[in-house]
Design a protein around this motif. Structure first.
Motif, PDB file in Angstrom:
ATOM      1  N   SER A  66       0.859  -1.167   0.000  1.00 18.59           N
ATOM      2  CA  SER A  66       0.000   0.000   0.000  1.00 18.59           C
ATOM      3  C   SER A  66       0.905   1.229   0.000  1.00 18.59           C
ATOM      4  O   SER A  66       1.779   1.362   0.861  1.00 18.59           O
ATOM      5  CB  SER A  66      -0.886  -0.006   1.245  1.00 18.59           C
ATOM      6  OG  SER A  66      -1.769   1.091   1.223  1.00 18.59           O
ATOM      7  N   THR A  67       0.692   2.107  -0.969  1.00 18.56           N
ATOM      8  CA  THR A  67       1.572   3.254  -1.165  1.00 18.56           C
ATOM      9  C   THR A  67       0.780   4.549  -1.157  1.00 18.56           C
ATOM     10  O   THR A  67      -0.288   4.639  -1.756  1.00 18.56           O
ATOM     11  CB  THR A  67       2.322   3.137  -2.506  1.00 18.56           C
ATOM     12  OG1 THR A  67       3.088   1.936  -2.498  1.00 18.56           O
ATOM     13  CG2 THR A  67       3.238   4.319  -2.746  1.00 18.56           C
ATOM     14  N   GLN A  68       1.331   5.552  -0.507  1.00 16.96           N
ATOM     15  CA  GLN A  68       0.782   6.908  -0.533  1.00 16.96           C
ATOM     16  C   GLN A  68       1.886   7.832  -1.026  1.00 16.96           C
ATOM     17  O   GLN A  68       3.026   7.731  -0.569  1.00 16.96           O
ATOM     18  CB  GLN A  68       0.327   7.344   0.857  1.00 16.96           C
ATOM     19  CG  GLN A  68      -0.248   8.738   0.914  1.00 16.96           C
ATOM     20  CD  GLN A  68      -1.575   8.858   0.159  1.00 16.96           C
ATOM     21  OE1 GLN A  68      -2.509   8.134   0.432  1.00 16.96           O
ATOM     22  NE2 GLN A  68      -1.625   9.773  -0.789  1.00 16.96           N
ATOM     23  N   THR A  69       1.571   8.694  -1.960  1.00 13.68           N
ATOM     24  CA  THR A  69       2.554   9.644  -2.464  1.00 13.68           C
ATOM     25  C   THR A  69       2.394  10.981  -1.757  1.00 13.68           C
ATOM     26  O   THR A  69       1.329  11.303  -1.234  1.00 13.68           O
ATOM     27  CB  THR A  69       2.414   9.845  -3.991  1.00 13.68           C
ATOM     28  OG1 THR A  69       1.098  10.284  -4.276  1.00 13.68           O
ATOM     29  CG2 THR A  69       2.713   8.567  -4.734  1.00 13.68           C
ATOM     30  N   GLY A  70       3.461  11.750  -1.757  1.00 12.45           N
ATOM     31  CA  GLY A  70       3.447  13.062  -1.130  1.00 12.45           C
ATOM     32  C   GLY A  70       4.425  13.983  -1.836  1.00 12.45           C
ATOM     33  O   GLY A  70       5.172  13.565  -2.720  1.00 12.45           O
ATOM     34  N   THR A  71       4.416  15.229  -1.423  1.00  5.71           N
ATOM     35  CA  THR A  71       5.285  16.235  -2.021  1.00  5.71           C
ATOM     36  C   THR A  71       6.013  16.981  -0.917  1.00  5.71           C
ATOM     37  O   THR A  71       5.397  17.438   0.044  1.00  5.71           O
ATOM     38  CB  THR A  71       4.466  17.236  -2.852  1.00  5.71           C
ATOM     39  OG1 THR A  71       3.711  16.513  -3.817  1.00  5.71           O
ATOM     40  CG2 THR A  71       5.358  18.227  -3.555  1.00  5.71           C
TER      41      THR A  71
END
Length: 155
Positions: A66-71
C-alpha cells in the motif's frame, strides 16, 4: 519504504524477505527500486490523492503493498508498507485487482530499455552519473576547528 519520484530508495526496512536492492556493501539507501513495485508505480497514475494498493510477484514470493505519495519542498516521494501475500488479509486495500510482476535483480526486468527504444535513442543519448544528495548529507558543512575562520568548506 520511502522512495523518491526518481525511484531511489531513501529509507527502508524489511523483515519478510522482500528483495530490496543493495549495493556491494549491503546498503539499500540510494538504490533504485524496481519499476514494477508499488513504491514507483504509484507515480504513474493520474489521481495521487488516494492510496495505491498492489500485489507484486517477485522471485521471493508475492507481496501486497500500500503506497501513498506526497510532495516535499523540492521533490515528490512515496511511503510504502508491504507484507507477504499470506498476511494481506489483515489490511484494508487487500481486495485490489492490481498485480505486477518483478523479476529483479534480473536486468531484463527494468534495468534495460526496450530494444526498439534503445535503438531509436542510441545516437541521441548518453550516460550521466549523478550522485544522490543523501550520500553526502552526513558530511559536515561550515567551519572546521583549527582552520582560519575566513575559510569555509561546504560539501
Amino acid at each position: 519504504i520511502r522512495a523518491g519520484d526518481d525511484g531511489a530508495l531513501y529509507h527502508g526496512y524489511e523483515n519478510d524477505g522482500v528483495p530490496l536492492p543493495a549495493d556491494t556493501t549491503g546498503s539499500i539507501e540510494g538504490q533504485l527500486l524496481c519499476r514494477q513495485w508499488a513504491a514507483r508505480a504509484a507515480f504513474t497514475r493520474r489521481n495521487r490523492a488516494t492510496v495505491f494498493d498492489q500485489y507484486t510477484d517477485t522471485p521471493a514470493g508475492t507481496y501486497w503493498c500500500s503506497t501513498q505519495t506526497g510532495t516535499s519542498t523540492d521533490s515528490e516521494f512515496s511511503i510504502t508498507l508491504g507484507v507477504p501475500f499470506v498476511h494481506a488479509k489483515w489490511f484494508r486495500g487487500r481486495e485490489t485487482a492490481r498485480r505486477a510482476q518483478s523479476t529483479c535483480p534480473d536486468e531484463q526486468c527494468c534495468r534495460r530499455p526496450d530494444p526498439a527504444l534503445a535503438e531509436r535513442w542510441r545516437d541521441r543519448s548518453w550516460p550521466s552519473a549523478k550522485m544522490h544528495a543523501h550520500v553526502l548529507s552526513p558530511l559536515p558543512s561550515g567551519t572546521f576547528p583549527g582552520v582560519d575562520d575566513t575559510e569555509v568548506y561546504n560539501f
